[in-house]
Enzyme design. Structure first.
Site, short mmCIF file in Angstrom:
data_model
loop_
_atom_site.label_atom_id
_atom_site.label_comp_id
_atom_site.label_asym_id
_atom_site.label_seq_id
_atom_site.Cartn_x
_atom_site.Cartn_y
_atom_site.Cartn_z
N GLU A 153 0.85 -1.19 0.00
CA GLU A 153 0.00 0.00 0.00
C GLU A 153 0.89 1.24 0.00
O GLU A 153 1.29 1.73 -1.04
CB GLU A 153 -1.00 -0.06 1.16
CG GLU A 153 -2.01 -1.19 0.91
CD GLU A 153 -3.17 -1.26 1.88
OE1 GLU A 153 -3.14 -0.59 2.93
OE2 GLU A 153 -4.12 -2.01 1.58
C1 HEC Z 1 -3.09 1.07 -1.92
C2 HEC Z 1 -4.47 1.35 -1.58
C3 HEC Z 1 -4.81 1.80 -0.18
C4 HEC Z 1 -4.26 2.85 0.50
C5 HEC Z 1 -3.13 3.77 0.10
C6 HEC Z 1 -5.03 2.95 1.73
N1 HEC Z 1 -6.00 2.00 1.77
FE1 HEC Z 1 -7.41 1.77 3.19
N2 HEC Z 1 -7.88 -0.01 2.42
C7 HEC Z 1 -7.39 -0.53 1.26
C8 HEC Z 1 -7.73 -1.95 1.18
C9 HEC Z 1 -7.39 -2.90 0.03
C10 HEC Z 1 -8.43 -2.25 2.36
C11 HEC Z 1 -8.91 -3.63 2.80
C12 HEC Z 1 -7.69 -4.36 3.33
C13 HEC Z 1 -7.98 -5.58 4.14
O1 HEC Z 1 -9.10 -5.76 4.58
O2 HEC Z 1 -7.07 -6.38 4.37
C14 HEC Z 1 -8.53 -0.99 3.12
C15 HEC Z 1 -9.22 -0.84 4.31
C16 HEC Z 1 -9.42 0.38 4.93
C17 HEC Z 1 -10.36 0.64 6.01
C18 HEC Z 1 -11.29 -0.37 6.64
C19 HEC Z 1 -12.68 -0.26 6.09
C20 HEC Z 1 -13.51 -1.46 6.44
O3 HEC Z 1 -14.71 -1.45 6.16
O4 HEC Z 1 -12.99 -2.44 6.99
C21 HEC Z 1 -10.23 1.96 6.35
C22 HEC Z 1 -11.00 2.72 7.41
C23 HEC Z 1 -9.18 2.51 5.52
N3 HEC Z 1 -8.72 1.53 4.66
C24 HEC Z 1 -8.65 3.79 5.63
C25 HEC Z 1 -7.41 4.13 5.08
C26 HEC Z 1 -6.56 5.20 5.55
C27 HEC Z 1 -6.87 6.13 6.71
C28 HEC Z 1 -5.45 5.20 4.74
C29 HEC Z 1 -4.22 6.10 4.82
C30 HEC Z 1 -3.45 6.05 6.06
C31 HEC Z 1 -5.64 4.14 3.77
N4 HEC Z 1 -6.81 3.49 4.04
C32 HEC Z 1 -4.77 3.88 2.72
C33 HEC Z 1 -6.67 0.15 0.31
C34 HEC Z 1 -5.89 1.26 0.63
#
Ligand code: HEC
Ligand code: HEC
Length: 394
Positions: A153
């Site tokens: 990520e």
């Molecule tokens: C490269 C793409 C990417 C980036 C950059 C990213 N996310 Fe995500 N995010 C995802 C993915 C894919 C998941 C699911 C991962 C898993 O469940 O293992 C996720 C899950 C989440 C969730 C959980 C939502 C749920 O319903 O469970 C939140 C809240 C979230 N991200 C916030 C953030 C925040 C705040 C940041 C920055 C610090 C961030 N994300 C950066 C791809 C990204």
């Protein structure tokens, strides 16, 4: 009607019981309360009403929050300097125009690396009892640090991120003035989580219908809602987020027919707990804004909402839904879209081409921005979240 509600209630109690045995972290709750935050937002499942079949989304005004923390969190959420390459921010994978997700099958991180999971919406994630598909983050504060160090990520080292932020006068000043102990990992997580909580949207037609009655759903939407309840979708997709409050086995009733999902072998909760019964168990996702967040499921293996509903009917409802049922349920699910986002997406027309352009535009901006100049990223990086922010504030 009464009979049906009792049915739903007992089904949702079942859903509560089948949650993995995880305890609320009391020390953490105490920390949140010391920060002046409403603890039920962070542990929605603790709220006595969080698991009732259909629960209105509380308006954002009802959360006590510190505007300074929110503003800081907003900047950090859009700041690509939190990533190793300086090109990926939280908003790269969670953008307003895509309903808070990224429209890709699985997310693309630093250096174009592919993850294994589909980006869920960040909107209304404050009401999830755990974060991530496998619930590995207890709450939004600890969730926020995950992507920063996740190799596919943002791929960065948390210590280095903290050191870098400390050299940016604006951030150093903000953290020092907002948090008694200044710039720490916990406070970085807390600030970002403030913005995640701030991304609560209650302007869906269904929510208006439930909470104020100001909106009347169409006949088809109402029929879809009824079928959604009658065929048992609401036994797992209930509460404020129509999901987000229990773990369930994918394929608990019928066998999986989704060959892509079978092939990718994501073990879900099992990877964390090692318990055999947790194989292929995932957090039930929220269905708010689901019409805007294709593709679907933890691996993004299904591209249309119709097909996702059909498969759910089979693997979790144990029945083949009729075409009419699928259409009605999809129509109901459409009423769960935030009006502001739905408007944006339809104005955009061709989503595919637009997504591509947006990604390129964001990458270019992240590149142009690595010199550590004064921050004011919101407007540049994510016009969409910004726009809805404005809409909400005015
Ligand atoms: C490269 C793409 C990417 C980036 C950059 C990213 N996310 Fe995500 N995010 C995802 C993915 C894919 C998941 C699911 C991962 C898993 O469940 O293992 C996720 C899950 C989440 C969730 C959980 C939502 C749920 O319903 O469970 C939140 C809240 C979230 N991200 C916030 C953030 C925040 C705040 C940041 C920055 C610090 C961030 N994300 C950066 C791809 C990204
Ligand atoms: C036994 C619990 C259970 C029941 C019943 C259930 N679901 Fe689900 N639903 C889940 C789980 C778990 C997932 C996530 C599965 C995955 O990604 O592997 C999910 C995912 C979904 C998704 C994809 C959401 C996204 O963001 O990717 C949709 C849409 C959905 N369900 C709709 C329905 C409908 C409509 C019904 C009724 C026909 C239904 N579900 C019944 C547990 C359930």
């Amino acid at each position: 009607m009464i009979k049906r509600s009792i049915g739903i209630l007992s089904l949702s109690l079942l859903a509560m019981v089948s949650r993995a045995d995880e305890k609320i972290d009391e020390a953490y709750q105490a920390f949140l309360q010391s920060q002046g935050e409403a603890s039920w937002i962070n542990a929605a499942a603790n709220h006595p009403l969080a698991n009732t079949a259909n629960r209105p989304i509380p308006p954002i005004e009802s959360f006590s929050s510190d505007p300074a923390k929110q503003a800081l969190g907003f900047e950090l959420f859009h700041d690509a300097r939190l990533s190793r390459s300086g090109t990926v921010s939280c908003s790269s994978c969670h953008t307003g125009m895509m309903g808070g997700a990224d429209g890709s099958r699985v997310s693309v991180g630093v250096g174009g690396l592919l993850g294994t999971r589909n980006s869920p919406t960040v909107f209304n994630s404050a009401f999830n009892f755990r974060q991530f598909w496998d619930g590995r983050a207890f709450d939004l504060d600890s969730q926020a640090l995950g992507p920063i160090t996740n190799p596919v990520e943002m791929g960065h080292d948390l210590e280095v991120v903290l050191q870098n932020l400390a050299t940016i006068p604006h951030y150093a000043e903000q953290f020092a003035s907002i948090y008694p102990d200044g710039l720490t990992a916990a406070n970085l997580g807390n600030a970002i989580a403030q913005h995640s909580r701030d991304m609560t949207r209650s302007d869906s037609r269904f929510n208006e219908h439930l909470s104020t009655g100001a909106v009347t759903l169409s006949e088809q939407e109402l029929r879809g809602w009824e079928r959604f309840n009658d065929v048992g979708c609401a036994s797992c997709h209930n509460g404020i987020n129509l999901g987000g409050n229990s773990y369930q086995k994918m394929g608990n009733v019928g066998p999986l027919s989704n060959t892509a999902m079978i092939a990718s072998l994501d073990e879900g909760l099992f990877a964390r707990t090692g318990r055999e019964q947790d194989r292929q168990v995932f957090k039930v996702p929220s269905l708010n804004n689901v019409a805007l967040t294709a593709p679907y499921f933890h691996d993004g293996s299904v591209s249309s909402l119709e097909e996702a509903v059909r498969q759910m009917g089979q693997v979790s409802g144990g029945r083949k839904l009729s075409n009419a049922d699928v259409e009605d349920i999809v129509s109901f699910l459409g009423s769960l879209s935030s009006e502001a986002f739905a408007g944006m997406s339809s104005r955009m027309g061709n989503m595919g081409g637009m997504r591509q352009q947006m990604r390129q535009r964001m990458q270019q901006m992240h590149h142009g921005e690595q010199q550590g100049q004064q921050m004011n990223h919101g407007q540049h990086h994510d016009a969409s979240t910004d726009q809805t922010r404005q809409m909400r504030r005015h």
